[in-house]
Design an enzyme around this catalytic site. Structure first.
Site, PDB file in Angstrom:
ATOM      1  N   LYS A 124       0.862  -1.180   0.000  1.00  0.00           N
ATOM      2  CA  LYS A 124       0.000   0.000   0.000  1.00  0.00           C
ATOM      3  C   LYS A 124       0.889   1.217   0.000  1.00  0.00           C
ATOM      4  O   LYS A 124       2.026   1.160   0.489  1.00  0.00           O
ATOM      5  CB  LYS A 124      -0.875   0.021   1.263  1.00  0.00           C
ATOM      6  CG  LYS A 124      -2.120   0.862   1.119  1.00  0.00           C
ATOM      7  CD  LYS A 124      -3.204   0.091   0.396  1.00  0.00           C
ATOM      8  CE  LYS A 124      -4.435   0.898   0.139  1.00  0.00           C
ATOM      9  NZ  LYS A 124      -5.526   0.026  -0.356  1.00  0.00           N
ATOM     10  N   ASP A 164      -7.064   4.130  -4.608  1.00  0.00           N
ATOM     11  CA  ASP A 164      -7.691   3.968  -3.294  1.00  0.00           C
ATOM     12  C   ASP A 164      -8.322   5.335  -3.000  1.00  0.00           C
ATOM     13  O   ASP A 164      -8.592   6.097  -3.947  1.00  0.00           O
ATOM     14  CB  ASP A 164      -6.651   3.568  -2.223  1.00  0.00           C
ATOM     15  CG  ASP A 164      -7.303   3.051  -0.941  1.00  0.00           C
ATOM     16  OD1 ASP A 164      -7.734   1.890  -0.921  1.00  0.00           O
ATOM     17  OD2 ASP A 164      -7.417   3.815   0.030  1.00  0.00           O
TER      18      ASP A 164
HETATM   19  P1  NDP Z   1     -12.935   7.446  -2.724  1.00  0.00           P
HETATM   20  O1  NDP Z   1     -11.935   8.505  -2.522  1.00  0.00           O
HETATM   21  O2  NDP Z   1     -13.508   7.273  -4.085  1.00  0.00           O
HETATM   22  O3  NDP Z   1     -14.122   7.589  -1.714  1.00  0.00           O
HETATM   23  C1  NDP Z   1     -13.982   7.596  -0.299  1.00  0.00           C
HETATM   24  C2  NDP Z   1     -15.281   8.122   0.239  1.00  0.00           C
HETATM   25  O4  NDP Z   1     -15.418   8.111   1.643  1.00  0.00           O
HETATM   26  C3  NDP Z   1     -15.444   9.547  -0.144  1.00  0.00           C
HETATM   27  O5  NDP Z   1     -16.775   9.751  -0.463  1.00  0.00           O
HETATM   28  C4  NDP Z   1     -15.005  10.259   1.126  1.00  0.00           C
HETATM   29  O6  NDP Z   1     -15.364  11.569   1.206  1.00  0.00           O
HETATM   30  C5  NDP Z   1     -15.717   9.421   2.099  1.00  0.00           C
HETATM   31  N1  NDP Z   1     -15.256   9.614   3.447  1.00  0.00           N
HETATM   32  C6  NDP Z   1     -14.015   9.874   3.913  1.00  0.00           C
HETATM   33  N2  NDP Z   1     -14.028   9.956   5.252  1.00  0.00           N
HETATM   34  C7  NDP Z   1     -15.306   9.771   5.618  1.00  0.00           C
HETATM   35  C8  NDP Z   1     -15.975   9.738   6.862  1.00  0.00           C
HETATM   36  N3  NDP Z   1     -15.318   9.946   8.004  1.00  0.00           N
HETATM   37  N4  NDP Z   1     -17.323   9.516   6.858  1.00  0.00           N
HETATM   38  C9  NDP Z   1     -17.997   9.314   5.717  1.00  0.00           C
HETATM   39  N5  NDP Z   1     -17.418   9.340   4.521  1.00  0.00           N
HETATM   40  C10 NDP Z   1     -16.096   9.563   4.471  1.00  0.00           C
HETATM   41  O7  NDP Z   1     -12.269   6.103  -2.232  1.00  0.00           O
HETATM   42  P2  NDP Z   1     -12.716   4.606  -2.513  1.00  0.00           P
HETATM   43  O8  NDP Z   1     -14.169   4.517  -2.724  1.00  0.00           O
HETATM   44  O9  NDP Z   1     -11.792   4.066  -3.516  1.00  0.00           O
HETATM   45  O10 NDP Z   1     -12.346   3.935  -1.125  1.00  0.00           O
HETATM   46  C11 NDP Z   1     -13.276   3.781  -0.052  1.00  0.00           C
HETATM   47  C12 NDP Z   1     -12.827   2.646   0.840  1.00  0.00           C
HETATM   48  O11 NDP Z   1     -12.784   1.442   0.076  1.00  0.00           O
HETATM   49  C13 NDP Z   1     -11.437   2.791   1.455  1.00  0.00           C
HETATM   50  O12 NDP Z   1     -11.424   2.157   2.724  1.00  0.00           O
HETATM   51  C14 NDP Z   1     -10.562   1.986   0.509  1.00  0.00           C
HETATM   52  O13 NDP Z   1      -9.379   1.539   1.129  1.00  0.00           O
HETATM   53  C15 NDP Z   1     -11.495   0.841   0.186  1.00  0.00           C
HETATM   54  N6  NDP Z   1     -11.209   0.077  -1.018  1.00  0.00           N
HETATM   55  C16 NDP Z   1     -11.068   0.677  -2.228  1.00  0.00           C
HETATM   56  C17 NDP Z   1     -10.830  -0.077  -3.350  1.00  0.00           C
HETATM   57  C18 NDP Z   1     -10.752   0.515  -4.713  1.00  0.00           C
HETATM   58  O14 NDP Z   1     -10.601  -0.252  -5.658  1.00  0.00           O
HETATM   59  N7  NDP Z   1     -10.842   1.820  -4.884  1.00  0.00           N
HETATM   60  C19 NDP Z   1     -10.660  -1.527  -3.268  1.00  0.00           C
HETATM   61  C20 NDP Z   1     -10.905  -2.062  -1.963  1.00  0.00           C
HETATM   62  C21 NDP Z   1     -11.149  -1.278  -0.890  1.00  0.00           C
HETATM   63  P3  NDP Z   1     -14.190  12.662   1.079  1.00  0.00           P
HETATM   64  O15 NDP Z   1     -13.351  12.244  -0.063  1.00  0.00           O
HETATM   65  O16 NDP Z   1     -14.966  13.883   0.828  1.00  0.00           O
HETATM   66  O17 NDP Z   1     -13.409  12.638   2.366  1.00  0.00           O
HETATM   67  O1  2IT Z   2      -7.752  -1.794  -0.958  1.00  0.00           O
HETATM   68  C1  2IT Z   2      -7.685  -2.276  -2.114  1.00  0.00           C
HETATM   69  O2  2IT Z   2      -7.814  -3.477  -2.331  1.00  0.00           O
HETATM   70  C2  2IT Z   2      -7.454  -1.338  -3.217  1.00  0.00           C
HETATM   71  N1  2IT Z   2      -7.401  -0.138  -3.000  1.00  0.00           N
HETATM   72  C3  2IT Z   2      -7.266  -1.868  -4.610  1.00  0.00           C
HETATM   73  C4  2IT Z   2      -5.858  -2.343  -4.816  1.00  0.00           C
HETATM   74  C5  2IT Z   2      -5.508  -2.730  -6.220  1.00  0.00           C
HETATM   75  O3  2IT Z   2      -4.324  -3.001  -6.427  1.00  0.00           O
HETATM   76  O4  2IT Z   2      -6.366  -2.773  -7.100  1.00  0.00           O
END
Ligand code: NDP
Ligand code: 2IT
Length: 445
Positions: A124, A164
């Site tokens: 990461k 992420d």
């Molecule tokens: P994004 O940046 O697209 O979205 C994150 C979201 O969460 C935003 O809407 C953000 O708002 C919001 N957020 C942040 N802090 C808070 C809070 N305290 N309360 C409510 N909402 C909040 O990121 P992702 O959707 O990619 O990631 C979201 C989660 O999923 C993370 O934990 C990430 O590690 C996980 N994840 C992502 C993957 C991927 O492929 N992208 C894969 C697997 C897991 P703001 O930006 O305005 O703070």
């Molecule tokens: O938390 C996760 O699994 C991710 N942000 C995606 C990682 C990836 O390599 O696609």
């Protein structure tokens, strides 16, 4: 295994890294039986070896903002474990990023990637850079500056970053562009790339789609399905968006999204053009979800609150670590929730998790239920290596099958005597065995 001693030593060695300690403790607590029954793990000192990252790279990023001011951020890449494949995992740009939060994410990623059954190690990275309110040019300069250092440590057979929080297609484009220029190669080192330069169809949706497929598999074990269910989602980013699309496709009604400012309750359901609007909301680069209610006035905004007080059948926490605490968990259980599937990484606190397990509801930890994102990254790498593109249907079918397989692995290792499936235990044991056995095969290196 002396869990207390291991945790005390870890804390001494890693002060000020509570999230990392939290993630390690959760895994170690659930693998105690496996360690006891298989002396090879203690004989090879696997625990101490598996909780120590292979390598941590920390570096300075200097960049110019639009006013000509020089800014400095700190960035990291935590290459946690490459026993089963090259390091793989996302990059996070968020002001909350610390070395400790990236170590927790790299540790989780190691087990998650093992569960996908694809050959990917765990990593990461990220920076405390805050993309909110930054211009496109500032984002580009920051990404380019970061890459002038990071390019030395990544490569298609070494370490393959992705997105992420705060890192989506645009940021990956800028980082990949600089990598390509510095190395004079076009080797697909990032995943989540743009469609016409090596990206895979369905990768943007994959984490959310996989999360809902996993929830559907869990519900099936109780003769249920997500069709007709009321779903509460948190966040309004990439994972929330994908989860909402798939929940709608499978006939559920999604009634909440949230941001750091509070949550939105839409009794009519978040579907159709409202889902497209989520993308505009994200692209606006603000920190708030409230504007949804200006666009769709039937919805209500609850300032400073979390969506877990809403009555729902299925809850999908998709925002950030520790966003759902014991009080939230109790609210959900009291309101009759039957399934909680984590889209985010470690969104439930240990106390919340305990409440779900005690209530014996269907509860999936992120390392199982959100593995669809990184799994589809693996499928993107495969397409790059073969120099061809699969159709959306082909990718989605492979993703669905991977989620079904992860669910099966969790059931295999997580089923308790009374038939209840502890998915936390199942995911940790399945992931641990694969990584630990590979480490033993490769010797002390
Ligand atoms: P994004 O940046 O697209 O979205 C994150 C979201 O969460 C935003 O809407 C953000 O708002 C919001 N957020 C942040 N802090 C808070 C809070 N305290 N309360 C409510 N909402 C909040 O990121 P992702 O959707 O990619 O990631 C979201 C989660 O999923 C993370 O934990 C990430 O590690 C996980 N994840 C992502 C993957 C991927 O492929 N992208 C894969 C697997 C897991 P703001 O930006 O305005 O703070
Ligand atoms: O938390 C996760 O699994 C991710 N942000 C995606 C990682 C990836 O390599 O696609």
């Amino acid at each position: 295994m002396d869990l207390e001693k291991i945790m005390a030593d870890l804390e001494k060695k890693n002060p000020g890294q509570p999230e990392f300690l939290q993630a390690v403790k959760e895994v170690l607590e659930t693998i105690e039986d496996v360690i006891k029954e298989n002396p090879k793990y203690e004989a090879n000192n696997i625990i101490e070896r598996i909780i120590e990252p292979d390598r941590v790279i920390s570096f300075k990023v200097e960049w110019l903002d639009d006013k000509g001011k020089v800014n400095v951020n700190r960035a990291y890449r935590v290459q946690f474990n490459n026993a089963i494949g090259p390091y793989k995992g996302g990059m996070r740009f968020h002001p909350s990023v610390t070395l400790g939060s990236l170590k927790f994410l790299g540790f989780e990623q190691t087990f998650k990637n093992a569960l996908t059954t694809l050959p990917m190690g765990g990593a990461k990275g990220g920076s405390d850079f805050n993309p909110k309110g930054k211009s496109n040019a500032e984002i580009m300069r920051f990404c380019h500056a970061l890459m002038t250092e990071l390019y030395k440590y990544v490569g298609p057979d070494t370490d393959i970053p992705a997105g992420d929080i705060g890192v989506g297609g645009r940021e990956i484009g800028y980082m990949y562009g600089m990598y390509k220029k510095l190395t004079n190669t076009h080797n697909g080192v990032f995943t989540g790339k743009g469609r016409n330069w090596g990206g895979s169809l369905i990768r943007p949706e994959a984490t959310g789609f996989g999360n809902v497929y996993f929830a559907e598999e869990m519900l099936k074990t109780r003769g249920e399905s997500i069709k007709g269910k009321i779903v509460a989602v948190s966040g309004f980013g990439n994972v929330s968006w994908g989860s909402i699309i798939k929940a709608n496709q499978l006939g559920a009604k999604v009634v909440t999204i949230s941001g750091p400012d509070g949550y939105v309750y839409d009794p009519d359901g978040i579907s159709g053009e409202k889902i497209d609007y989520l993308l505009d909301l994200r692209a606006s680069n603000q920190d708030i979800v409230k504007p949804y209610t200006y666009e769709f006035p039937n919805a209500q905004f609850f300032e400073g609150k979390r969506p877990w007080e809403v009555k729902c059948d299925v809850a999908l926490p998709c925002a950030i670590q520790n966003e759902l605490n014991a009080e939230d968990a109790q609210n959900l259980v009291n309101n009759g929730v039957m399934c909680v599937s984590e889209g985010a990484n470690m969104p439930c606190t240990p106390e919340a998790m305990e409440i779900f397990l005690k209530a014996k509801i269907l509860y999936a930890p992120g390392k199982a239920s959100n593995a669809g994102g990184v799994a589809t990254s693996g499928l993107e790498q495969t397409q790059n290596a073969m120099k061809l593109n699969w159709t959306a249907e082909e990718v989605e079918e492979k993703l669905r099958q991977i989620m079904i397989n992860i669910h099966e692995a969790c059931v295999k290792y997580g089923k308790e005597e009374d038939g209840y499936v502890n998915y936390v235990k199942g995911a940790n044991v399945a992931g641990f065995i694969k990584v630990a056995d590979a480490m033993i095969d490769q010797g002390v290196i």
